[in-house]
Design a protein around this motif. Structure first.
Motif, mmCIF file in Angstrom:
data_model
loop_
_atom_site.group_PDB
_atom_site.id
_atom_site.type_symbol
_atom_site.label_atom_id
_atom_site.label_comp_id
_atom_site.label_asym_id
_atom_site.label_seq_id
_atom_site.Cartn_x
_atom_site.Cartn_y
_atom_site.Cartn_z
ATOM 1 N N LYS A 1 0.834 -1.199 0.000
ATOM 2 C CA LYS A 1 0.000 0.000 0.000
ATOM 3 C C LYS A 1 0.870 1.252 0.000
ATOM 4 N N TYR A 2 1.919 1.227 0.802
ATOM 5 C CA TYR A 2 2.836 2.362 0.889
ATOM 6 C C TYR A 2 3.446 2.662 -0.476
ATOM 7 N N GLN A 3 3.865 1.639 -1.197
ATOM 8 C CA GLN A 3 4.500 1.822 -2.494
ATOM 9 C C GLN A 3 3.576 2.481 -3.513
ATOM 10 N N GLU A 4 2.295 2.350 -3.343
ATOM 11 C CA GLU A 4 1.323 2.920 -4.276
ATOM 12 C C GLU A 4 1.020 4.390 -3.986
ATOM 13 N N GLN A 5 1.518 4.913 -2.877
ATOM 14 C CA GLN A 5 1.192 6.276 -2.475
ATOM 15 C C GLN A 5 1.996 7.309 -3.268
ATOM 16 N N SER A 6 1.487 8.528 -3.256
ATOM 17 C CA SER A 6 2.188 9.634 -3.913
ATOM 18 C C SER A 6 3.434 9.973 -3.097
ATOM 19 N N PRO A 7 4.410 10.626 -3.715
ATOM 20 C CA PRO A 7 5.610 11.022 -2.961
ATOM 21 C C PRO A 7 5.283 11.878 -1.730
ATOM 22 N N GLU A 8 4.279 12.733 -1.855
ATOM 23 C CA GLU A 8 3.901 13.581 -0.716
ATOM 24 C C GLU A 8 3.344 12.744 0.445
ATOM 25 N N GLN B 1 6.591 8.880 6.435
ATOM 26 C CA GLN B 1 7.959 8.863 6.972
ATOM 27 C C GLN B 1 8.098 9.837 8.137
ATOM 28 N N ASP B 2 7.490 11.015 8.022
ATOM 29 C CA ASP B 2 7.536 12.001 9.112
ATOM 30 C C ASP B 2 6.847 11.467 10.362
ATOM 31 N N ILE B 3 5.705 10.808 10.165
ATOM 32 C CA ILE B 3 4.986 10.218 11.304
ATOM 33 C C ILE B 3 5.849 9.164 11.982
ATOM 34 N N LEU B 4 6.514 8.333 11.193
ATOM 35 C CA LEU B 4 7.383 7.299 11.746
ATOM 36 C C LEU B 4 8.527 7.919 12.548
ATOM 37 N N LYS B 5 9.099 9.002 12.050
ATOM 38 C CA LYS B 5 10.169 9.693 12.787
ATOM 39 C C LYS B 5 9.679 10.205 14.127
ATOM 40 N N ILE B 6 8.483 10.753 14.154
ATOM 41 C CA ILE B 6 7.902 11.256 15.408
ATOM 42 C C ILE B 6 7.700 10.102 16.394
ATOM 43 N N ILE B 7 7.187 8.993 15.909
ATOM 44 C CA ILE B 7 6.971 7.827 16.770
ATOM 45 C C ILE B 7 8.297 7.311 17.311
ATOM 46 N N GLN B 8 9.293 7.197 16.437
ATOM 47 C CA GLN B 8 10.606 6.707 16.867
ATOM 48 C C GLN B 8 11.237 7.652 17.879
#
Length: 111
Positions: free
Chosen positions: A84-91, A97-104
């Protein structure tokens, strides 16, 4: 008597709170065809239809076709998410990715 495939589809659909009609609409198949997949013993969907169903149920086609496992493993869920991620737009990918950084960062502060 339903097949293992039909049982998996029905159980996943119910676990995710989806009606026959809603899953059929999202997977771009007819409600009657989905009902037959879930309940008939001679179900033989095309790979395209199976892939659309799997995507809506957030599992892989391999999981649906595997007659053994009744519950998707973490690996199956991860692979479905990545597809699903691969099908998403670059934005959208950047936002994820930003959400993952916040979680990490939050997890690192807890340690």
């Amino acid at each position: 008597m339903p097949t293992a495939l039909g049982t998996k589809i029905r159980n996943l659909r119910k676990d995710r709170g989806l009606s026959l009609d809603l899953l059929a609409t999202r997977a771009e198949i007819s409600k009657s065809y989905l009902w037959e997949l879930e309940n008939r013993d001679a179900a033989n969907p095309t790979m395209d239809k199976l892939a659309k169903i799997a995507a809506q149920l957030e599992v892989t086609t391999e999981y649906l076709l595997d007659g053994g496992n009744t519950n998707p493993t973490d690996d199956v869920v991860d692979r479905a998410f990545f597809r699903k991620y691969q099908e998403q737009s670059p934005e959208t990918k950047r936002k994820i990715q930003d959400i993952l950084k916040i979680i990490q960062s939050s997890e690192a502060k807890k340690e």
